[in-house]
Scaffold this active site. Structure first.
Site, short mmCIF file in Angstrom:
data_model
loop_
_atom_site.label_atom_id
_atom_site.label_comp_id
_atom_site.label_asym_id
_atom_site.label_seq_id
_atom_site.Cartn_x
_atom_site.Cartn_y
_atom_site.Cartn_z
N GLY A 170 0.82 -1.22 0.00
CA GLY A 170 0.00 0.00 0.00
C GLY A 170 0.85 1.26 0.00
CG HIS A 176 -5.92 9.75 13.79
ND1 HIS A 176 -5.27 10.93 13.50
CD2 HIS A 176 -5.94 9.05 12.62
CE1 HIS A 176 -4.91 10.93 12.23
NE2 HIS A 176 -5.30 9.80 11.67
#
Ligand SMILES: NC(=O)C1=CN([C@@H]2O[C@H](COP(=O)(O)OP(=O)(O)OC[C@H]3O[C@@H](n4cnc5c(N)ncnc54)[C@H](O)[C@@H]3O)[C@@H](O)[C@H]2O)C=CC1
Ligand SMILES: O=C([O-])CC(=O)C(=O)O
Length: 317
Positions: A11, A178
């Site tokens: 990725g 987050h």
């Protein structure tokens, strides 16, 4: 010397993290793990990275695999495997899909790498940290997520720019999710060692605008260029250097807290933690009233998303 494994290495974040981590002097072995069918891509990544090592003079043994079992003997396993959000999506929209991947991954790691430190990057990272903790059976000190470290770096950069000082002069923290409910700690923000509220120019600081910029930073980058890569990649390397160098730095990561912050706990969320070769240790701290209130709200939100995901996981597993 240490072995570091990256899961999700094909990725965007995984492959750049491989590059940044290879610069850390304590790393002797790096394993890139991808899904079956991605062998050619992984081989290509290894060749390309090896060329960069030769050009730079880096001596890291690089290998790849499509089996998580090969992560055995790793000192740290970084997990960037999972789906990223698309423009318009919230990180929490990924929760269940990624939780299924993380639960299975964590179970395998718990059995095959019981001494490793497991570092979650996959979003929503606070929820994934909780899922990994539950399904791996590892100790809380062995599991953490990137949490609000990257958000803290983003705020640091904005403050440094505003005051026209070097970023190393700025210390600041964002705690909590987050995500949208993150909480900036102005009480813990200093410039050149001076508390920011003691600087006369603080009154002109566009505080709300800055926080909004940090909150929407990931979304804006994804909209403009598809994914966030360099910020997370460097932030990941900082954490790995801190662990392997046994540095005892205090960084803001997603970690399991019992009751360290004003008695609030039993949740995985972004908090300041002392980090060394043994893992991650949340630092008890007292905050200003408005910060505690914000943190409570953030914890409430993360608990709700985490509980929903855990319930759905129980149903399908
Ligand atoms: N916590 C943070 O601050 C950050 C978190 N992220 C998160 O990291 C994750 C990866 O982001 P990118 O690298 O941009 O995504 P990407 O799509 O480029 O890479 C995803 C990786 O996960 C693997 N993967 C996907 N589904 C899988 C499955 N079912 N089983 C095993 N592996 C699977 C893919 O093969 C690929 O290697 C996302 O969840 C993203 O939201 C990204 C940046 C910062
Ligand atoms: O925004 C995202 O989805 C990726 C991420 O977490 C970040 O860069 O902060």
């Amino acid at each position: 010397m240490a072995k570091v494994t990256i899961l999700g290495a094909t990725g965007n974040v995984g492959v750049f993290a491989a590059h940044t981590i290879s610069e850390i002097p304590y790393v002797s072995d790096m394993l890139l793990v991808g899904r079956p069918g991605r062998e050619d891509f992984l081989a290509g990544c290894c060749r390309d990275l090896s060329d960069s090592f030769a050009a730079r003079g880096t001596d890291v043994r690089l290998s790849y695999s499509t089996s998580i079992l090969d992560a055995k003997d790793s000192d740290v396993i970084i997990c960037t495997a999972g789906v990223p959000r698309r423009p318009g999506q919230d990180r929490n929209d990924l929760a269940f899909e990624n939780a299924k991947i993380i639960a299975e991954t964590a179970e395998t790691i718990g059995r095959s790498s019981p001494d490793a430190i497991l570092f979650l990057v996959t979003n929503p990272v606070d929820v994934m940290t909780a899922v990994a903790l539950k399904y791996s059976g590892l100790q809380p000190r062995q599991i953490f997520g990137l949490g609000t470290h990257l958000d803290s770096m983003r705020l640091k950069s904005l403050i440094a720019h505003y005051f026209r000082v070097h970023v190393s002069e700025v210390h600041t923290r964002i705690i909590g999710e987050h995500g949208d409910s993150m909480v900036p700690l102005w009480s813990a923000t200093t410039i050149g060692g001076i508390r920011i509220s003691n600087l006369p120019t603080f009154s002109g600081l566009p505080v709300q605008e800055m926080i909004e910029t940090v909150r929407t930073s990931g979304e804006a980058i994804i909209r403009d260029k598809g994914s966030t890569v360099y910020g997370p990649g460097e932030a990941i390397a900082t954490l790995i250097r801190t662990i392997l160098g046994d540095e005892n730095r205090i960084l803001t990561v997603s970690s399991y807290i019992k009751s360290e912050i004003h008695g609030i706990g039993d949740v995985c969320i972004g908090v300041p933690a002392r980090i060394n070769r043994d893992g991650v240790f949340p630092v008890p701290l007292s905050l200003e009233e408005s910060e505690v209130a914000g943190f409570r709200e953030s914890v409430k939100k993360i608990r709700k998303v985490t509980a929903g995901v855990m319930e759905r996981l129980e149903e399908v597993r």
